[in-house]
Design a protein around this motif. Sequence first.
Motif, PDB file in Angstrom:
ATOM      1  N   ALA A   1       0.863  -0.962  -0.090  1.00 48.84           N
ATOM      2  CA  ALA A   1      -0.061  -0.010   0.080  1.00 48.84           C
ATOM      3  C   ALA A   1       0.719   1.292   0.193  1.00 48.84           C
ATOM      4  N   PRO A   2       1.001   1.928  -1.047  1.00 47.40           N
ATOM      5  CA  PRO A   2       1.911   3.167  -1.209  1.00 47.40           C
ATOM      6  C   PRO A   2       1.291   4.002   0.071  1.00 47.40           C
ATOM      7  N   VAL A   3       2.431   4.837   0.515  1.00 48.89           N
ATOM      8  CA  VAL A   3       2.151   5.836   1.816  1.00 48.89           C
ATOM      9  C   VAL A   3       2.466   7.232   1.170  1.00 48.89           C
ATOM     10  N   THR A   4       3.811   7.355   0.758  1.00 48.37           N
ATOM     11  CA  THR A   4       4.281   8.800   0.052  1.00 48.37           C
ATOM     12  C   THR A   4       5.657   8.576  -0.319  1.00 48.37           C
ATOM     13  N   LEU A   5       5.748   9.368  -1.624  1.00 44.56           N
ATOM     14  CA  LEU A   5       7.125   9.271  -2.168  1.00 44.56           C
ATOM     15  C   LEU A   5       7.948  10.431  -1.534  1.00 44.56           C
ATOM     16  N   VAL A   6       8.861  10.127  -0.791  1.00 41.70           N
ATOM     17  CA  VAL A   6       9.399  10.839   0.336  1.00 41.70           C
ATOM     18  C   VAL A   6      10.410  12.046  -0.445  1.00 41.70           C
ATOM     19  N   GLY A   7      11.169  11.579  -1.390  1.00 44.63           N
ATOM     20  CA  GLY A   7      12.084  12.451  -2.400  1.00 44.63           C
ATOM     21  C   GLY A   7      12.643  12.011  -3.407  1.00 44.63           C
ATOM     22  N   THR A   8      13.270  12.815  -4.339  1.00 49.30           N
ATOM     23  CA  THR A   8      14.037  12.257  -5.239  1.00 49.30           C
ATOM     24  C   THR A   8      15.581  12.785  -5.311  1.00 49.30           C
ATOM     25  N   ILE A   9      16.398  11.778  -6.092  1.00 46.59           N
ATOM     26  CA  ILE A   9      17.703  12.299  -6.118  1.00 46.59           C
ATOM     27  C   ILE A   9      18.286  12.195  -7.493  1.00 46.59           C
ATOM     28  N   PRO A  10      18.557  13.452  -7.874  1.00 47.85           N
ATOM     29  CA  PRO A  10      19.202  13.338  -9.259  1.00 47.85           C
ATOM     30  C   PRO A  10      20.674  12.770  -9.212  1.00 47.85           C
ATOM     31  N   HIS A  11      21.087  12.763 -10.562  1.00 51.73           N
ATOM     32  CA  HIS A  11      22.536  12.091 -10.782  1.00 51.73           C
ATOM     33  C   HIS A  11      23.188  13.025 -11.587  1.00 51.73           C
ATOM     34  N   LEU A  12      24.457  12.939 -11.524  1.00 50.47           N
ATOM     35  CA  LEU A  12      25.468  13.562 -12.537  1.00 50.47           C
ATOM     36  C   LEU A  12      26.262  12.733 -13.412  1.00 50.47           C
TER      37      LEU A  12
ATOM     38  N   VAL B   1      15.841  11.470 -15.024  1.00 49.05           N
ATOM     39  CA  VAL B   1      15.959  10.444 -14.472  1.00 49.05           C
ATOM     40  C   VAL B   1      16.521  10.928 -13.032  1.00 49.05           C
ATOM     41  N   GLU B   2      15.514  10.602 -12.091  1.00 47.20           N
ATOM     42  CA  GLU B   2      15.875  10.612 -10.631  1.00 47.20           C
ATOM     43  C   GLU B   2      15.526   9.432  -9.694  1.00 47.20           C
ATOM     44  N   GLN B   3      16.356   9.050  -8.991  1.00 43.84           N
ATOM     45  CA  GLN B   3      16.287   7.894  -7.826  1.00 43.84           C
ATOM     46  C   GLN B   3      15.136   8.581  -6.936  1.00 43.84           C
ATOM     47  N   TRP B   4      14.163   7.674  -6.605  1.00 36.30           N
ATOM     48  CA  TRP B   4      13.420   8.085  -5.554  1.00 36.30           C
ATOM     49  C   TRP B   4      13.274   7.355  -4.248  1.00 36.30           C
TER      50      TRP B   4
ATOM     51  N   PRO C   1      12.574  21.780   9.653  1.00 39.30           N
ATOM     52  CA  PRO C   1      13.902  22.267   9.311  1.00 39.30           C
ATOM     53  C   PRO C   1      15.156  21.391   9.221  1.00 39.30           C
ATOM     54  N   GLU C   2      15.384  20.683  10.247  1.00 41.17           N
ATOM     55  CA  GLU C   2      16.191  19.843  10.487  1.00 41.17           C
ATOM     56  C   GLU C   2      16.446  18.687   9.428  1.00 41.17           C
ATOM     57  N   VAL C   3      15.133  18.151   9.136  1.00 44.49           N
ATOM     58  CA  VAL C   3      14.845  17.117   8.093  1.00 44.49           C
ATOM     59  C   VAL C   3      15.388  17.764   6.820  1.00 44.49           C
ATOM     60  N   LEU C   4      15.019  18.822   6.703  1.00 42.45           N
ATOM     61  CA  LEU C   4      15.248  19.529   5.273  1.00 42.45           C
ATOM     62  C   LEU C   4      16.702  19.785   5.086  1.00 42.45           C
ATOM     63  N   ALA C   5      17.332  20.275   5.993  1.00 46.65           N
ATOM     64  CA  ALA C   5      19.082  20.329   6.054  1.00 46.65           C
ATOM     65  C   ALA C   5      19.531  19.024   5.881  1.00 46.65           C
ATOM     66  N   MET C   6      19.162  18.093   6.636  1.00 43.52           N
ATOM     67  CA  MET C   6      19.781  16.614   6.172  1.00 43.52           C
ATOM     68  C   MET C   6      19.562  16.393   4.763  1.00 43.52           C
TER      69      MET C   6
ATOM     70  N   THR D   1      15.873  15.904  -2.781  1.00 44.54           N
ATOM     71  CA  THR D   1      14.623  16.834  -2.970  1.00 44.54           C
ATOM     72  C   THR D   1      13.438  16.381  -2.124  1.00 44.54           C
ATOM     73  N   LEU D   2      12.867  16.620  -1.211  1.00 48.43           N
ATOM     74  CA  LEU D   2      11.826  16.229  -0.531  1.00 48.43           C
ATOM     75  C   LEU D   2      10.655  16.214  -1.209  1.00 48.43           C
ATOM     76  N   VAL D   3       9.516  15.563  -1.319  1.00 45.40           N
ATOM     77  CA  VAL D   3       8.381  15.758  -1.982  1.00 45.40           C
ATOM     78  C   VAL D   3       7.293  15.407  -1.286  1.00 45.40           C
ATOM     79  N   GLY D   4       6.772  14.451  -0.217  1.00 44.42           N
ATOM     80  CA  GLY D   4       5.912  14.253   0.223  1.00 44.42           C
ATOM     81  C   GLY D   4       4.651  14.061  -0.617  1.00 44.42           C
ATOM     82  N   SER D   5       4.704  13.060  -1.702  1.00 40.55           N
ATOM     83  CA  SER D   5       3.215  12.920  -2.572  1.00 40.55           C
ATOM     84  C   SER D   5       2.275  12.325  -1.857  1.00 40.55           C
ATOM     85  N   THR D   6       1.217  12.275  -2.478  1.00 39.48           N
ATOM     86  CA  THR D   6      -0.090  11.400  -2.066  1.00 39.48           C
ATOM     87  C   THR D   6       0.175   9.917  -2.371  1.00 39.48           C
ATOM     88  N   PRO D   7      -0.592   9.220  -1.570  1.00 38.77           N
ATOM     89  CA  PRO D   7      -0.262   7.747  -1.960  1.00 38.77           C
ATOM     90  C   PRO D   7      -0.533   7.308  -3.556  1.00 38.77           C
TER      91      PRO D   7
END
Length: 332
Positions: free
Chosen positions: A125-136, A257-260, A288-293, A300-306
């Motif tokens: 059951a999907p809960v949320t897409l937390v964030g994405t990570i781009p690549h170089l 393409v971004e890892q999620w 703020p601490e989570v954003l900094a981490m 890049t934090l997202v917090g999507s819907t399920p």
Amino acid sequence: MNETPRTLGRRSLLGALATPLLAAAWPALAQGHWPAGKTITWVVPYPAGGSTDILGRAIAVRLGPALGATVIVDNKAGATGTIGSAFVARAPADGFTLLGTSIGPQAIVPHLMPRMPYDAVTAFAPVTLVGTIPHLLVTAASRPWNSVAELLAQAKAKPGQLSFASGGNGTILQMQGELLRLQAGVQMTHVPYKGDTPAVQDVLAGHADCMFAPVAAALPHVQGGKLKALAVTSAVRQKALPDVPTMGQAGFKDFVVEQWQAVYAPAGTPAAVVQRLHGEIVRILKDPEVLAMADKLGVTLVGSTPQQLADTQKADLATWGKVIQQAGIKAD
């Protein structure tokens, strides 16, 4: 005892009344007694210390107090993330076992393993897409090419002689290299490593010609002048590297393409519990601490819907399934 029409009617009425009452009880349970005073297990299907683990622990330590419970992180690594994922797929659908995972086990590995221990879509059951990570796309500073076009020109001039590294077979890093090879129509040799770090080290040393590396892993070496960043896989340029073009700007318009990173519960987990988990995690992602981490990790934090997570997963399943088939990639 024989049932009369009147008895059957009475029982049907009671059943009809009970169903909405039970349904209404779940929101109350999710808000109150669930999971107060109990323990939730947050499964990370990778070893400790990676971005999935660090991000999961940052969320878990805040999720416990938000729910009035204890949340423990359990690293169940192995088989490209499928061991931990399978554990959660088999767990009771009661909201006490969660999966903090990434794109690999949910959208890439299902196309590589002939006998998957779970269905990547129906088992969760999907809960949320937390964030994405781009690549170089990076290469050693000593290499002569300074753009994607120059790298590919060399690959075309010397078919099969140039190599691209990755953190292992079936990883998103390999998939990006294969996608570039297919879209550019060149032959390059894939060199898998046991993790992103040794792959980056061998590119630095010149033992592999290039690789797609997470921004956080490559950035210090780029800024230190030891690696050259030829392009970034995100839709827009990175603030830390404003002079580095996107893959689209380098001539590959369909190369975003971004890892999620995402959170799932076992399939069948009550909707009210999923929604409570979603709401609390989204709130945590604004800390703020989570954003900094996350910024240090290149996330890049997202917090999507399920539903948005479900849509993202299904789209990537289709994308990487096609790449794996066209490239003829096989599991180890």
